[in-house]
Design a protein around this motif. Structure first.
Motif, PDB file in Angstrom:
ATOM      1  N   ASN A 144      27.777  66.407  40.574  1.00 17.74           N
ATOM      2  CA  ASN A 144      28.307  65.099  40.188  1.00 17.74           C
ATOM      3  C   ASN A 144      28.000  64.006  41.211  1.00 17.74           C
ATOM      4  O   ASN A 144      28.530  62.903  41.106  1.00 17.74           O
ATOM      5  N   THR A 154      18.058  69.969  41.607  1.00 18.27           N
ATOM      6  CA  THR A 154      18.606  69.996  40.256  1.00 18.27           C
ATOM      7  C   THR A 154      18.393  68.646  39.578  1.00 18.27           C
ATOM      8  O   THR A 154      18.679  67.605  40.173  1.00 18.27           O
ATOM      9  N   PRO A 157      22.101  65.237  35.950  1.00 24.41           N
ATOM     10  CA  PRO A 157      22.615  65.597  34.621  1.00 24.41           C
ATOM     11  C   PRO A 157      22.820  64.376  33.728  1.00 24.41           C
ATOM     12  O   PRO A 157      23.240  63.313  34.190  1.00 24.41           O
ATOM     13  N   ASN A 159      24.752  64.716  30.950  1.00 28.68           N
ATOM     14  CA  ASN A 159      26.139  64.928  30.554  1.00 28.68           C
ATOM     15  C   ASN A 159      26.799  65.807  31.601  1.00 28.68           C
ATOM     16  O   ASN A 159      26.122  66.574  32.297  1.00 28.68           O
ATOM     17  N   PRO A 161      27.984  68.745  33.511  1.00 25.21           N
ATOM     18  CA  PRO A 161      27.888  70.213  33.397  1.00 25.21           C
ATOM     19  C   PRO A 161      29.187  70.865  33.882  1.00 25.21           C
ATOM     20  O   PRO A 161      29.435  70.959  35.084  1.00 25.21           O
ATOM     21  N   PHE A 163      32.013  73.981  34.221  1.00 29.56           N
ATOM     22  CA  PHE A 163      32.176  75.432  34.252  1.00 29.56           C
ATOM     23  C   PHE A 163      33.632  75.707  34.622  1.00 29.56           C
ATOM     24  O   PHE A 163      34.477  74.820  34.490  1.00 29.56           O
ATOM     25  N   SER A 232      21.986  82.997  34.902  1.00 27.88           N
ATOM     26  CA  SER A 232      21.937  81.587  34.496  1.00 27.88           C
ATOM     27  C   SER A 232      23.317  80.945  34.481  1.00 27.88           C
ATOM     28  O   SER A 232      23.430  79.726  34.332  1.00 27.88           O
ATOM     29  N   GLN A 233      24.381  81.745  34.634  1.00 21.56           N
ATOM     30  CA  GLN A 233      25.750  81.232  34.623  1.00 21.56           C
ATOM     31  C   GLN A 233      26.311  81.247  36.046  1.00 21.56           C
ATOM     32  O   GLN A 233      26.093  82.190  36.806  1.00 21.56           O
TER      33      GLN A 233
END
Length: 347
Positions: A144, A154, A157, A159, A161, A163, A232-233
Motif C-alpha cells: 500500500n 511488485t 496495485p 485495487n 490486494p 489477505f 502464490s498465496q
C-alpha cells in the motif's frame, strides 16, 4: 403447486424470519445497571463507540480487563466498576462488540469524581494483553506504499490486494514471538497503522467510511518471507503464532485528526529501519474501508492492517542468503505518531 400452498409457505417463511430477527434482537440486547437484558426498544439505534479516550487491554487474573489511560495512571475498569457499583465492559472486545461506549464514559466520569484512587495502576506494571482478542476478521493490506511495492519488485496495485491473518497470530505490547525456525528463516518486520472498527460496516461510501472506526493502533505485520512466497498465496508466511503484534493503545478515532498524516517508524535493536508517513498510502483509510465493505461485512472489533512503507529486509538489494534477517534475541519497536510504541522481542 397450488396458490394456497404458495401462500402458506410465504406466510410461514415470513413468520420464521420475523421470529428469528426478534429473537436475535432480544439476545443481543444491552445490559442494564442491574445486569438484566434490555429489549430492542431500550437499545440505542447505533452502538455507542468509545470516544475521547486512550484504551488498552490487559491481563487480569485468568482473563482480560480493560484499561483507560488517565493522567494519574491506568484506570482498571473492572475494579472501578465494582467499587462504584456501575456497569462496565469487561474487556476491549466486550466494549466494541457490544457497543458499551456510553457505560465506559459514565464510569470514567464517576471515577474522576471519586476520591478513591485504588483502581489506578502504574502503566509500567501493566501486563498487556492483545489489544483485541476475539475479532471476527483480521484484514491485511499488501503493497500500500508505492516505494514498498517498487523495492519488492511488485507492480503498483490497481485495487487493494487484501489477505488475512487469524486470531492465533494476535500478540501484544511487550510480547515475544517464538520464531518457527523449523520451517522458515527469512523473518521480517512491517510496521503498520491499524484500524479498529466500532460499528457494523457494509457497502459504505468513502465519505462515510471513517464514521465506522472506533480507533487506531500501532501494529506489525510480522512475516516469514520464505513461507510467504513458497506458494502464490501469502497466508502461511503471515499467520504463524504471534505474527500480529498490536498495541499498546487503542486511541479513539476522534483523537486522531487525520489517520493519513501520521509519522511511522520501525527500530530494530536501536537502529531505525523504516521512517515514513501514512500520507503516502496508495489507498488511504477511507478507500480501504469502502472497498473492503463492498466485499464483506466488517464487524465491531474487527481489525484492518493498512500496509507498510519501504525499508523492509525483503526489499534490500543484496542476495537473500546474505541479508541480516531477524533472529532470536532481536527487539523490534514499531511506532505511529500519537498511538504509542509497540515493543516485542524474538525468541
Amino acid at each position: 403447486m397450488s396458490q394456497d400452498r404458495r401462500n402458506f409457505l410465504k406466510t410461514a417463511a415470513t413468520g420464521l424470519a420475523s421470529a428469528t430477527v426478534a429473537g436475535a434482537a432480544v439476545a443481543a440486547g444491552t445490559r442494564t445497571a442491574a445486569g438484566a437484558t434490555a429489549g430492542p426498544r431500550d437499545r440505542p439505534a447505533k452502538p455507542a463507540m468509545p470516544r475521547g479516550l486512550t484504551l488498552l487491554n490487559m491481563r487480569r487474573g485468568a482473563g482480560y480487563g480493560l484499561g483507560v489511560k488517565l493522567d494519574g495512571g491506568i484506570l482498571d475498569v473492572s475494579a472501578a466498576a465494582e467499587n462504584l457499583g456501575l456497569p462496565a465492559p469487561a474487556d476491549m472486545d466486550d466494549l466494541l462488540q457490544n457497543g458499551r461506549g456510553d457505560e465506559l464514559a459514565a464510569l470514567v466520569e464517576a471515577a474522576g469524581k471519586s476520591r478513591d484512587t485504588g483502581f489506578l495502576l502504574a502503566e509500567e506494571k501493566i501486563a498487556y494483553a492483545p489489544l483485541v482478542t476475539r475479532p471476527e476478521k483480521i484484514v491485511m493490506m499488501g503493497f500500500n506504499y508505492r516505494q514498498h511495492a517498487e523495492e519488492t519488485g511488485t507492480p503498483i496495485p490497481k485495487n487493494p490486494p487484501l489477505f488475512n491473518k487469524y486470531n492465533n497470530a494476535l500478540n501484544h505490547h511487550g510480547g515475544t514471538i517464538k520464531l518457527p525456525t523449523a520451517v522458515a528463516r527469512e523473518f521480517d518486520y512491517e510496521t503498520e497503522l491499524v484500524i479498529v472498527f466500532g460499528r457494523t460496516c457494509r457497502d459504505v461510501s468513502e465519505a462515510e467510511a471513517l464514521d465506522y472506526v472506533a480507533g487506531y493502533a500501532t501494529g506489525n505485520d510480522f512475516s516469514a518471507r520464505d513461507l510467504q512466497y513458497l506458494t502464490s498465496q501469502f497466508m502461511i508466511g503471515k499467520t504463524a503464532d504471534g505474527f500480529a503484534p498490536l498495541g499498546p493503545h487503542l486511541v479513539c478515532a476522534d483523537l486522531v485528526k487525520d489517520p493519513n498524516n501520521l509519522k511511522l517508524k520501525t527500530v530494530v535493536n536501536g537502529v531505525t529501519r523504516q521512517d515514513w508517513n501514512t500520507n503516502d498510502m496508495i489507498f488511504n483509510c477511507r478507500q480501504l474501508i469502502s472497498f473492503a465493505s463492498r466485499i464483506m461485512t466488517l464487524k465491531p472489533g474487527d481489525i484492518f492492517y493498512t500496509g507498510t512503507p519501504q525499508g523492509v529486509i525483503f526489499g534490500e538489494k543484496t542476495p537473500r542468503a546474505e541479508r541480516a534477517w531477524l533472529k532470536a534475541g532481536d527487539e523490534v519497536v514499531s511506532s505511529l505518531e500519537g498511538l504509542g510504541e509497540l515493543r516485542f522481542t524474538l525468541t
